[in-house]
Design an enzyme around this catalytic site. Sequence first.
Site, PDB file in Angstrom:
ATOM      1  N   ARG A  78       0.862  -1.179   0.000  1.00  0.00           N
ATOM      2  CA  ARG A  78       0.000   0.000   0.000  1.00  0.00           C
ATOM      3  C   ARG A  78       0.897   1.227   0.000  1.00  0.00           C
ATOM      4  NH1 ARG A  78      -2.463   2.747   4.960  1.00  0.00           N
ATOM      5  NH2 ARG A  78      -1.632   4.592   3.925  1.00  0.00           N
ATOM      6  N   HIS A 103      -1.766  11.367   0.798  1.00  0.00           N
ATOM      7  CA  HIS A 103      -1.328  11.070   2.155  1.00  0.00           C
ATOM      8  C   HIS A 103      -0.685  12.332   2.742  1.00  0.00           C
ATOM      9  CE1 HIS A 103      -0.090   7.664   5.015  1.00  0.00           C
ATOM     10  NE2 HIS A 103       0.311   8.787   5.602  1.00  0.00           N
ATOM     11  N   GLU A 121      -6.401   8.988   6.109  1.00  0.00           N
ATOM     12  CA  GLU A 121      -6.660   9.699   7.355  1.00  0.00           C
ATOM     13  C   GLU A 121      -7.069  11.156   7.154  1.00  0.00           C
ATOM     14  OE1 GLU A 121      -3.810   6.948  10.216  1.00  0.00           O
ATOM     15  OE2 GLU A 121      -3.142   8.975   9.722  1.00  0.00           O
ATOM     16  N   ASN A 170      -7.231   2.321   9.890  1.00  0.00           N
ATOM     17  CA  ASN A 170      -5.892   2.420  10.472  1.00  0.00           C
ATOM     18  C   ASN A 170      -6.050   2.401  11.986  1.00  0.00           C
ATOM     19  OD1 ASN A 170      -5.175   2.793   7.812  1.00  0.00           O
ATOM     20  ND2 ASN A 170      -4.534   4.919   8.054  1.00  0.00           N
ATOM     21  N   TYR A 207      -4.247   1.634  15.815  1.00  0.00           N
ATOM     22  CA  TYR A 207      -3.023   1.469  16.582  1.00  0.00           C
ATOM     23  C   TYR A 207      -3.254   1.325  18.079  1.00  0.00           C
ATOM     24  CZ  TYR A 207      -0.358   3.185  12.501  1.00  0.00           C
ATOM     25  OH  TYR A 207       0.200   3.352  11.250  1.00  0.00           O
ATOM     26  N   GLU A 266      -3.601  -0.024   8.409  1.00  0.00           N
ATOM     27  CA  GLU A 266      -2.372   0.361   9.121  1.00  0.00           C
ATOM     28  C   GLU A 266      -2.438  -0.205  10.525  1.00  0.00           C
ATOM     29  OE1 GLU A 266      -1.034   4.407   9.426  1.00  0.00           O
ATOM     30  OE2 GLU A 266      -1.403   4.808   7.310  1.00  0.00           O
TER      31      GLU A 266
END
Length: 524
Positions: free
Chosen positions: A120, A164, A210, A346, A348, A432
Amino acid sequence: MGHRLAAATVLLLALVAGAAAAGEQAVGAGVEEAGKSAAWTGGLSRRSFPAGFVFGTAASAYQVEGMALKDGRGPSIWDAFVKIPGEIANNATADVTVDEYHRYKEDVDIMKRMGFDAYRFSISWSRIFPTGTGKVNWKGVAYYNRLINYMLKIGITPYANLYHYDLPEALEVQYGGLLNRKIVEAFADYAEFCFKTFGDRVKNWMTFNEPRVVAALGYDDGAFAPGRCTKCKAGNSATEPYIVAHHLILSHAAAAQIYRHKYQHVQKGRIGILLDFVWYEGLTNSTADQDAAQRSRDFHVGWFLHPIIYGEYPKSLQVIVKERLPRFTADEIQMVKGSIDYVGINQYTAYYVRDQQPNATTIPSYSSDWHAAFASSFLTFFAPLGAADERNGVPIGPRANSDWLYIVPWGLYKAVTYVKEKYGNPTMLLSENGMDDPGNVTVAQGVHDTARVAYYRSYITKLKEAIDDGANCVGYFAWSMLDNFEWKLGYTSRFGLVYVDFATLRRYPKASAYWFRDVVTGKN
């Protein structure tokens, strides 16, 4: 498995220590041998996931390519932002970063050796159109053709993201960039050029990575480019984040509409968007704290996903933001609603959150609109006022190098399950996921990343549980393939599966890379 893991640790330490003394080449060889001998998968393998499940790595153009102002590329807003003294750790830049522009074959070869299916990557808008529109930079086009063609040649599937964080600086200067409605047409034209030029080979498209971070950090607290906020030199935190978000949603939808109407039936691809999503857990079981957690989810992932799925902003945003929140016209609702074939999540970390209602001194802003309080000192990246890191004195999880990143595997399960239940179980990518080490670790230290191995093992185990419980997740992308330029943190943070010596740019796969190899190739 415990004795096996312990033996692996001893062997890896011995090999890496010996390799460091023997020289750089031996480091890579030592880690590879250790990886072959005992990378512990925790019972995970490709067979643990549905047929066709994709394992890949991820990166962004600005963080890895280098050649920032060469071969015809125009500057982006980040090229302007990094020049501001003190904004980036050690005043670092991405002018060279890890030079994937020249080293892409080496990097793709590493992906292949580790058994990954896909990469990606993102396309730099200003490498294609140096001034945002108009004249094409064919050297930039040639680079992406080389990258895509080489990936396909050796069996790595390209997943191309169109944006991005890196808006062409020319559009920012010309008319205010994302604050101006003109950006919708400009992005759609850029996207169409990419569909037309690369879509015969690229079958997986993402419009924005994002967009919430773009709107919040760029226009609410000014931490990211272009650095606008109420307390900055210019900006309005009460209105600009919402205007920017609205234009990003419309830009996404306009590009998706073009792809579907003109290219999808011939190219047989799909298009989506990538959204960051921290899991927010109520600090207590009180109704107020549980409501605060739900508002946080609305203001975070719902800000973008709710309009795309349901055609309107979440009710909590409508009630709180009122006239500061832009409205979609009937035609725009029709264009926006259903404008994804899949969504990238994404994920985390997770935070505790508690209710905090505004008072007479509260300054209106995107972050204060959440009506939620966070307790830690980190102020900018994922949560509007930082992350509540403890409940009754117990941390939500251990912390990685970054002060926003707590290691909370159950948060991934809850986030993926929430998207499944709240938004009709769309086709998802876990697009992500990762953790970082300090930037100053040596090669020998960096390749022995047992904490990262444990992170991935625990998070992917929770992803498997979510899939087993019905989540329609069809792929997983580790962030990131390489240590690279990490935005505000410059080179003081290392997220990579591959250690990069920033002085020589040599690559050294870490233990985590070999752990992934054993998972995705089924070698337990």
